[in-house]
Design a protein around this motif. Structure first.
Motif, PDB file in Angstrom:
ATOM      1  N   ASP A 187       0.856  -1.179   0.000  1.00 13.41           N
ATOM      2  CA  ASP A 187       0.000   0.000   0.000  1.00 13.41           C
ATOM      3  C   ASP A 187       0.891   1.227   0.000  1.00 13.41           C
ATOM      4  O   ASP A 187       1.945   1.243   0.640  1.00 13.41           O
ATOM      5  CB  ASP A 187      -0.878   0.048   1.249  1.00 13.41           C
ATOM      6  CG  ASP A 187      -1.924  -1.043   1.289  1.00 13.41           C
ATOM      7  OD1 ASP A 187      -2.131  -1.732   0.267  1.00 13.41           O
ATOM      8  OD2 ASP A 187      -2.542  -1.223   2.351  1.00 13.41           O
ATOM      9  N   GLU A 188       0.481   2.269  -0.724  1.00 17.87           N
ATOM     10  CA  GLU A 188       1.163   3.552  -0.649  1.00 17.87           C
ATOM     11  C   GLU A 188       0.368   4.441   0.291  1.00 17.87           C
ATOM     12  O   GLU A 188      -0.840   4.607   0.133  1.00 17.87           O
ATOM     13  CB  GLU A 188       1.288   4.199  -2.025  1.00 17.87           C
ATOM     14  CG  GLU A 188       2.385   3.589  -2.847  1.00 17.87           C
ATOM     15  CD  GLU A 188       2.844   4.493  -3.971  1.00 17.87           C
ATOM     16  OE1 GLU A 188       2.122   5.451  -4.335  1.00 17.87           O
ATOM     17  OE2 GLU A 188       3.929   4.234  -4.497  1.00 17.87           O
ATOM     18  N   ILE A 189       1.073   4.984   1.260  1.00 20.45           N
ATOM     19  CA  ILE A 189       0.470   5.796   2.309  1.00 20.45           C
ATOM     20  C   ILE A 189       1.025   7.209   2.191  1.00 20.45           C
ATOM     21  O   ILE A 189       2.241   7.402   2.216  1.00 20.45           O
ATOM     22  CB  ILE A 189       0.836   5.241   3.714  1.00 20.45           C
ATOM     23  CG1 ILE A 189       0.645   3.733   3.807  1.00 20.45           C
ATOM     24  CG2 ILE A 189       0.130   6.013   4.806  1.00 20.45           C
ATOM     25  CD1 ILE A 189      -0.764   3.270   3.729  1.00 20.45           C
ATOM     26  N   ASP A 190       0.152   8.206   2.054  1.00 21.59           N
ATOM     27  CA  ASP A 190       0.572   9.607   2.074  1.00 21.59           C
ATOM     28  C   ASP A 190       0.366  10.143   3.480  1.00 21.59           C
ATOM     29  O   ASP A 190      -0.733  10.044   4.042  1.00 21.59           O
ATOM     30  CB  ASP A 190      -0.237  10.453   1.098  1.00 21.59           C
ATOM     31  CG  ASP A 190       0.161  10.219  -0.350  1.00 21.59           C
ATOM     32  OD1 ASP A 190       1.185   9.563  -0.600  1.00 21.59           O
ATOM     33  OD2 ASP A 190      -0.578  10.710  -1.237  1.00 21.59           O
ATOM     34  N   GLU A 202      -0.530  -6.124   4.461  1.00 23.30           N
ATOM     35  CA  GLU A 202      -0.736  -6.767   5.763  1.00 23.30           C
ATOM     36  C   GLU A 202      -0.351  -5.835   6.913  1.00 23.30           C
ATOM     37  O   GLU A 202      -1.059  -5.753   7.914  1.00 23.30           O
ATOM     38  CB  GLU A 202       0.077  -8.060   5.847  1.00 23.30           C
ATOM     39  CG  GLU A 202      -0.166  -8.829   7.130  1.00 23.30           C
ATOM     40  CD  GLU A 202       0.571 -10.150   7.173  1.00 23.30           C
ATOM     41  OE1 GLU A 202       0.637 -10.722   8.278  1.00 23.30           O
ATOM     42  OE2 GLU A 202       1.078 -10.617   6.131  1.00 23.30           O
ATOM     43  N   SER A 203       0.741  -5.087   6.765  1.00 19.31           N
ATOM     44  CA  SER A 203       1.142  -4.122   7.797  1.00 19.31           C
ATOM     45  C   SER A 203       0.101  -3.020   7.944  1.00 19.31           C
ATOM     46  O   SER A 203      -0.213  -2.598   9.057  1.00 19.31           O
ATOM     47  CB  SER A 203       2.502  -3.511   7.466  1.00 19.31           C
ATOM     48  OG  SER A 203       3.513  -4.471   7.540  1.00 19.31           O
ATOM     49  N   GLN A 239      -3.998  -0.967  11.452  1.00 22.81           N
ATOM     50  CA  GLN A 239      -5.342  -0.388  11.337  1.00 22.81           C
ATOM     51  C   GLN A 239      -5.282   1.044  10.801  1.00 22.81           C
ATOM     52  O   GLN A 239      -5.909   1.951  11.316  1.00 22.81           O
ATOM     53  CB  GLN A 239      -6.084  -0.454  12.666  1.00 22.81           C
ATOM     54  CG  GLN A 239      -6.266  -1.866  13.170  1.00 22.81           C
ATOM     55  CD  GLN A 239      -6.938  -1.942  14.520  1.00 22.81           C
ATOM     56  OE1 GLN A 239      -7.054  -0.964  15.246  1.00 22.81           O
ATOM     57  NE2 GLN A 239      -7.400  -3.140  14.856  1.00 22.81           N
ATOM     58  N   LEU A 240      -4.498   1.216   9.733  1.00 21.16           N
ATOM     59  CA  LEU A 240      -4.331   2.545   9.149  1.00 21.16           C
ATOM     60  C   LEU A 240      -5.576   2.955   8.376  1.00 21.16           C
ATOM     61  O   LEU A 240      -6.195   2.145   7.691  1.00 21.16           O
ATOM     62  CB  LEU A 240      -3.117   2.560   8.222  1.00 21.16           C
ATOM     63  CG  LEU A 240      -1.780   2.237   8.875  1.00 21.16           C
ATOM     64  CD1 LEU A 240      -0.655   2.311   7.847  1.00 21.16           C
ATOM     65  CD2 LEU A 240      -1.497   3.152  10.052  1.00 21.16           C
ATOM     66  N   ALA A 241      -5.909   4.219   8.498  1.00 15.44           N
ATOM     67  CA  ALA A 241      -7.064   4.785   7.796  1.00 15.44           C
ATOM     68  C   ALA A 241      -6.782   6.259   7.549  1.00 15.44           C
ATOM     69  O   ALA A 241      -5.910   6.858   8.193  1.00 15.44           O
ATOM     70  CB  ALA A 241      -8.332   4.617   8.634  1.00 15.44           C
ATOM     71  N   VAL A 254       6.551   3.411   8.671  1.00 14.81           N
ATOM     72  CA  VAL A 254       5.369   4.037   9.257  1.00 14.81           C
ATOM     73  C   VAL A 254       5.066   3.338  10.569  1.00 14.81           C
ATOM     74  O   VAL A 254       5.081   2.108  10.656  1.00 14.81           O
ATOM     75  CB  VAL A 254       4.157   3.930   8.310  1.00 14.81           C
ATOM     76  CG1 VAL A 254       2.898   4.453   8.976  1.00 14.81           C
ATOM     77  CG2 VAL A 254       4.428   4.674   7.017  1.00 14.81           C
ATOM     78  N   GLY A 255       4.803   4.127  11.604  1.00 20.20           N
ATOM     79  CA  GLY A 255       4.464   3.566  12.912  1.00 20.20           C
ATOM     80  C   GLY A 255       3.330   4.324  13.557  1.00 20.20           C
ATOM     81  O   GLY A 255       2.955   5.413  13.116  1.00 20.20           O
TER      82      GLY A 255
END
Length: 135
Positions: free
Chosen positions: A19-22, A38-39, A44-46, A131-132
């Motif tokens: 997934d690409e997360i901005d 999976e990460s 539980q990123l949103a 990312v954490g």
């Protein structure tokens, strides 16, 4: 803390594996990260999630402000240089609120002819961003 940025997720582009997360940091800069799907689920990123982004200094590339293939590319000014025997540490001022630290070989530093005050660019790939979330 160096190369650690708190922010909010503004976009998630899901893929079958990554997934690409901005992440918006300092209310204006976007850092794009690439992490496994999976990460993303495990964390539980949103959109709107509070996260932090970590970038290892050796992953921050320094180069021409106009040439790069990295998604995370920021024109920057060299603030300080600490020269070691084989490697140097550069502190790059991207904006008033955003500073990136990079390490690079002295041969590369000499080739780029960088000194404090030089205009350059700092860049890194999305896969070099960790990312954490707060525990």
């Amino acid at each position: 803390m160096r190369n650690q940025f708190a922010g909010l997720i503004t976009a998630i582009r899901q893929g079958p594996v990554n997934d690409e997360i901005d992440v918006m940091v300092n209310g204006m800069q976007i850092i794009t990260a690439s992490i496994t799907h999976e990460s993303s689920r495990d964390l539980q990123l949103a959109i709107g999630s509070k996260v932090f982004a970590l970038i290892k200094a050796s992953s921050v590339m320094i180069g021409n402000k106009h040439e790069t293939h990295a998604r995370n590319h920021y024109p920057a000014t060299v603030r300080t240089i600490i020269r070691g025997e084989q490697t140097s540490e550069l502190v790059m001022q991207v904006s008033e609120e955003l500073v990136l630290v990079s390490t690079l070989r002295n041969a590369d530093l000499d080739r780029l002819a960088l000194i404090p005050g030089s205009i350059s660019a700092a860049s890194f790939t999305p896969s070099s961003v960790i990312v954490g979330i707060a525990a």
